[in-house]
Design a protein around this motif. Structure first.
Motif, short mmCIF file in Angstrom:
data_model
loop_
_atom_site.label_atom_id
_atom_site.label_comp_id
_atom_site.label_asym_id
_atom_site.label_seq_id
_atom_site.Cartn_x
_atom_site.Cartn_y
_atom_site.Cartn_z
N UNK A 156 8.70 -33.75 44.81
CA UNK A 156 8.39 -35.18 44.67
C UNK A 156 7.63 -35.60 45.93
N UNK A 206 5.42 -38.53 52.29
CA UNK A 206 6.71 -37.85 52.30
C UNK A 206 6.78 -36.89 51.12
N UNK A 207 7.49 -35.78 51.31
CA UNK A 207 7.68 -34.83 50.21
C UNK A 207 9.14 -34.41 50.16
N UNK A 208 9.68 -34.27 48.96
CA UNK A 208 11.00 -33.67 48.77
C UNK A 208 10.77 -32.36 48.03
N UNK A 209 11.27 -31.28 48.62
CA UNK A 209 11.06 -29.95 48.05
C UNK A 209 12.30 -29.47 47.30
N UNK A 210 12.06 -28.72 46.25
CA UNK A 210 13.12 -28.02 45.52
C UNK A 210 12.79 -26.52 45.63
N UNK A 211 13.68 -25.64 45.11
CA UNK A 211 13.40 -24.20 45.30
C UNK A 211 12.12 -23.71 44.63
N UNK A 212 11.49 -24.53 43.80
CA UNK A 212 10.24 -24.14 43.16
C UNK A 212 9.02 -24.23 44.06
N UNK A 213 9.21 -24.67 45.31
CA UNK A 213 8.09 -24.64 46.26
C UNK A 213 8.04 -23.25 46.90
N UNK A 214 6.84 -22.68 46.99
CA UNK A 214 6.68 -21.31 47.48
C UNK A 214 7.13 -21.15 48.92
N UNK A 215 7.50 -19.91 49.28
CA UNK A 215 7.85 -19.58 50.65
C UNK A 215 6.72 -19.99 51.59
N UNK A 216 7.07 -20.30 52.83
CA UNK A 216 6.10 -20.75 53.82
C UNK A 216 5.31 -21.95 53.29
N UNK A 230 15.55 -19.19 47.30
CA UNK A 230 15.87 -19.99 46.10
C UNK A 230 17.37 -20.09 45.80
N UNK A 239 12.14 -20.31 52.16
CA UNK A 239 12.42 -21.11 50.95
C UNK A 239 13.25 -20.26 49.96
N UNK A 295 3.24 -25.02 52.08
CA UNK A 295 1.92 -25.50 52.47
C UNK A 295 1.70 -26.85 51.80
N UNK A 296 1.13 -27.78 52.54
CA UNK A 296 0.80 -29.10 51.99
C UNK A 296 -0.56 -29.53 52.51
N UNK A 333 -2.13 -31.17 47.63
CA UNK A 333 -2.13 -29.75 47.27
C UNK A 333 -0.90 -29.08 47.86
N UNK A 387 10.15 -29.53 40.71
CA UNK A 387 9.60 -28.66 41.76
C UNK A 387 9.40 -29.43 43.06
#
Lengths: 157, 104, 262
Positions: free
Chosen positions: A105, B58-68, B28, B26, B70-71, A118, A103
């Motif tokens: 990293x 740093x963050x790497x996102x995949x399609x499992x991160x919700x639309x819009x 999918x 985002x 947020x971090x 978060x 999901x």
């Protein structure tokens, strides 16, 4: 019933029923394959290698029930002093049920001060997410959390 | 649109929480449109936060991160300087936003 | 043969119109009126209550920026509605409203577009575009907490009746009226959901199902599609009238836009 004068009515009713059925199917059937727990394990190995995984030090918070799987808040905290020589290097979130096991990293370091992240994730159904943290000494630690994803009543598409 | 929440001032050594959110579908790549055609995947892949010129998160996102997406994460205030937030989508397009942190 | 079929066709057509075209008369008792917020789970409530993390604020921010920025050759909205002009605080709580000049019923979206055309010489924004949603959300957000209160007298009366008619009329393949879920069965379970009372006081709102921000008309289209009825057009007179009926029905509830809903 084969009389052509009938066809407009039949056609309309059929088109409507077909459209409605299609909508209902689209809502019920996931249009993609699900990952398996084994695939989640493989994804963890791909990101972090073959080192042993210790349980603990990683705390994961999910709501007990998610009203909708499209957006579920997840809070991750790792026990770490976040000092120059003892800190969290990487955190990965893994799903045993989403179409793609990985999901997200995150990469962090002593500048963070606190190992706390978060975000909001998509969950394709009730499941237990695994979160793995890699420390600066190379050790791997794991935590998990479960949420029940409820089904909405009038899903349109 | 981008939303950032970060303090303007902090004491030396204080740990501050920063939050970021960007308007993005985002998509999918698993959804279909009304005609039944697959809607192509369109996601933010990378998020980066630099403080005083150094990458601190740093963050790497995949399609499992919700639309819009947020971090929220933390930073240790060590010097006065800019905090730069940047997002890059799968096509390489980048958006960024900067805030100034004054440390006393 | 043809005649027999024609009679058959008429019977079939007749079957589509059950004897009770309307659902029975019903209401939500005055003391029981609850915002859809009350039917949300705690985490969703918390998301709406967080003025940073509520994704609807991405659209409020967009609207605020548009409000304060001049488009080519036009004055800004804030020129008239700024600190020293006609304040917009609380205004959204009184929409939809009849336009005195044309006699037409305007919701907030339509009022914003009319203002663009009449006072700024600008083209109207497309319904459901991020820009119109943003402007609507920004103006609505200036009324957060204000009680919904609309005028249904005089020229508005006929629109109110039209909206009420739609609310109680059975329609679609499920042959359901709005009132059958939202008056007769609110608070009960429908699959994983609790049925709400169907108020519009949080719209435009961010819906988790949409993963997006949308207008009340988008929500109404989903409701109609859900009962397998033909949805009305965005900005249609019918939905404007329904919006007025819903606002009167929700009278006294606090404005919540940008709300968060399932």
């Amino acid at each position: 019933m084969d009389d052509p004068t009938f066809s407009p009515i039949r056609w309309n009713r059929r088109t409507l029923l077909g459209a409605a059925g299609g909508t209902a199917l689209a809502a019920v059937l996931p249009p993609m394959a699900e990952a398996t727990p084994e695939e989640a394990d493989a994804a963890i190995r791909e990101m972090f290698g073959d080192k042993p995984i210790n349980e603990g030090r990683v705390w994961v918070k999910l709501p007990p029930i998610a009203e909708n799987g499209n957006s579920v808040a997840i809070d991750i905290t790792v026990d770490s002093p976040m000092s120059d020589d003892d800190h969290v290097r990487r955190i990965g979130i893994f799903s045993p049920r989403n179409p793609i096991a990985t999901i997200a990293e995150f990469r962090l370091g002593p500048h963070a001060g606190r190992a706390q992240v978060s975000t909001r994730v998509r969950l394709a159904g009730t499941q237990t997410l695994r979160v793995i943290a890699e420390m600066s000494d190379g050790t791997l630690w794991a935590g998990k959390a479960t949420t029940y994803v409820t089904l909405a009543a009038c899903v349109i598409g | 649109m981008i939303r950032i929440s970060a303090p303007d001032t902090a004491e030396m050594g204080e740990i501050v929480e920063v939050k970021a959110m960007i308007q993005h579908p985002m998509e999918t790549g698993y959804r279909r449109d009304a005609k039944g055609d697959v809607i192509p995947r369109n996601i933010i892949k990378q998020f980066r936060c630099a403080y005083g010129g150094n990458t601190v998160f740093e963050a790497t996102f995949f399609p499992g991160i919700a639309a819009n997406p947020f971090l929220a994460f933390c930073l240790r205030a060590t010097r006065t300087g800019p905090i730069e937030f940047s997002w890059t989508d799968q096509h390489g397009e980048t958006w960024s936003e900067t805030r100034q942190l004054t440390v006393s | 043969m043809k005649w027999a079929l024609l009679i058959g066709a008429l019977c079939l057509a007749g079957c589509n119109k059950p004897e009770s075209t309307y659902a029975r008369n019903s209401d939500v008792k005055a003391g029981d009126i609850k915002s859809g917020y009350a039917f949300l789970q705690d985490d969703t409530k918390a998301l709406q209550d967080d003025d940073f993390a509520n994704p609807g604020f991405l659209w409020v921010d967009r609207g605020k920026r548009l409000f304060e920025t001049a488009e080519t050759g036009a004055s800004t909205c804030s020129t008239c509605h700024g600190a020293h002009g006609m304040p917009l605080k609380g205004v959204a709580a009184h929409y939809p409203k009849v336009d005195a000049k044309t006699g037409k019923l305007l919701n907030l979206e339509a009022a914003i577009n009319l203002c663009r055309e009449q006072h700024q010489g600008l083209e109207p924004l497309a319904y459901e575009s991020d820009d119109l949603l943003g402007m609507t959300a920004y103006v609505a957000s200036l009324s957060r907490g204000e009680p919904v209160s609309v005028d249904i007298t005089g020229p508005a009366a006929k629109y109110y009746e039209e909206g009420r008619d739609y609310f109680f009329r059975r329609k679609g393949q499920f042959n359901l009226a709005c009132s059958q879920c939202h008056n007769e069965h609110w608070g009960e379970k429908l699959r994983g959901d609790t049925i709400s009372q169907g108020h519009g006081n949080a719209f435009p709102a961010y819906r988790l199902e949409w993963q997006d921000f949308g207008s009340l008309h988008r929500r109404l289209r989903d409701c109609d599609t859900g009962i397998r009825a033909e949805p009305q057009d965005y900005g249609s007179e019918t939905y404007m009238a329904v919006e007025l009926y819903l606002a009167k029905r929700a009278e006294g509830l606090a404005m919540e836009s940008p709300g968060v809903r399932r």
